[in-house]
Write a protein that holds these residues in place. Structure first.
Motif, short mmCIF file in Angstrom:
data_model
loop_
_atom_site.label_atom_id
_atom_site.label_comp_id
_atom_site.label_asym_id
_atom_site.label_seq_id
_atom_site.Cartn_x
_atom_site.Cartn_y
_atom_site.Cartn_z
N ILE A 131 0.73 3.15 -7.56
CA ILE A 131 -0.68 3.48 -7.42
C ILE A 131 -1.05 4.77 -8.15
O ILE A 131 -2.07 4.83 -8.83
CB ILE A 131 -1.07 3.55 -5.93
CG1 ILE A 131 -0.91 2.16 -5.30
CG2 ILE A 131 -2.47 4.09 -5.74
CD1 ILE A 131 -1.08 2.12 -3.80
N ARG A 144 -8.38 5.83 -10.61
CA ARG A 144 -8.24 4.73 -9.65
C ARG A 144 -9.05 5.05 -8.40
O ARG A 144 -9.13 6.20 -7.97
CB ARG A 144 -6.77 4.56 -9.22
CG ARG A 144 -5.83 4.10 -10.30
CD ARG A 144 -5.97 2.60 -10.55
NE ARG A 144 -5.11 2.15 -11.61
CZ ARG A 144 -3.94 1.55 -11.42
NH1 ARG A 144 -3.49 1.34 -10.22
NH2 ARG A 144 -3.24 1.17 -12.45
N ASP A 172 -5.17 0.77 -3.39
CA ASP A 172 -5.86 0.84 -4.68
C ASP A 172 -6.94 -0.25 -4.67
O ASP A 172 -6.64 -1.43 -4.63
CB ASP A 172 -4.86 0.59 -5.82
CG ASP A 172 -5.49 0.71 -7.19
OD1 ASP A 172 -6.73 0.71 -7.30
OD2 ASP A 172 -4.73 0.80 -8.18
N ASP A 200 0.83 -1.20 0.00
CA ASP A 200 0.00 0.00 0.00
C ASP A 200 0.87 1.25 0.00
O ASP A 200 2.03 1.22 0.37
CB ASP A 200 -0.92 0.02 1.22
CG ASP A 200 -1.97 -1.08 1.17
OD1 ASP A 200 -2.26 -1.58 0.07
OD2 ASP A 200 -2.47 -1.46 2.24
#
Length: 179
Positions: free
Chosen positions: A48, A103, A128, A27
């Motif tokens: 991301i 996203r 995400d 993450d």
């Protein structure tokens, strides 16, 4: 001097452990200072968002800028509430990556408070969830189609039952039998 060397070695080992955990997380993690600048941003932000950690560090408003305009109220309300109340907070919003792709982000943050109760900023984790959101949307479309088909079947069933009653009207037949 040997004590100082062992303290420095322990400090380096501790720093290495921190960096290994923080830098290799899947993450996008960050620590934001009270002034809004970033203390730390994990390299996974590039995967991301398309932007490097350094780009976020150089422009502390970049996160606010990549959030879609339709979701900025969600974000600003979240920020205000996070400052007002000390607790873990979660919110979902959309961003536009550097390459233009949209996203979905699941953001969780909590205030960082030191041993003396001093506010040191926010610790946040961003995941995400675009694939999950896409699956949810596909499921909603499928459920909607199923509901429409069920309604259509119910209407057709009622229609067919009426047709059968009209075509084969057995209600007024009088028969002769012992029963």
């Amino acid at each position: 001097m040997p004590i100082l060397k062992s303290i420095k070695a322990a400090l380096r080992a501790s720093e290495e452990k921190f960096r290994t955990v923080a830098d290799y997380t899947y993450d996008w993690e960050y620590w934001e200072n009270p002034d809004g600048n970033f203390n730390y941003i994990s390299p996974s932000c590039k995967r991301i968002t398309g932007y490097s950690a350094q780009e976020f560090i150089d422009d502390s408003k970049l996160l606010d800028q990549i959030i879609l305009p339709e979701d900025r109220n969600i974000w600003s309300n979240h920020r205000r509430e996070a400052i007002e109340e000390l607790k873990l907070r979660e919110v979902q919003f959309r961003i536009r990556r550097k390459d233009g792709e949209i996203r979905w982000i699941e953001h969780a943050c909590q205030q960082v408070i030191d041993d003396r109760g001093e506010f040191l900023g926010f610790r946040a984790s961003n995941r995400d969830i675009s694939a999950r959101k896409k699956s949810e949307q596909e499921l909603q479309v499928a459920l909607s189609e199923i509901k429409q088909l069920r309604n259509k079947l119910e209407v057709e069933s009622v229609y067919l039952q009426e047709e059968i009653k009209q075509e084969h009207n057995f209600e007024n037949i009088i028969g002769q039998s012992d029963v």
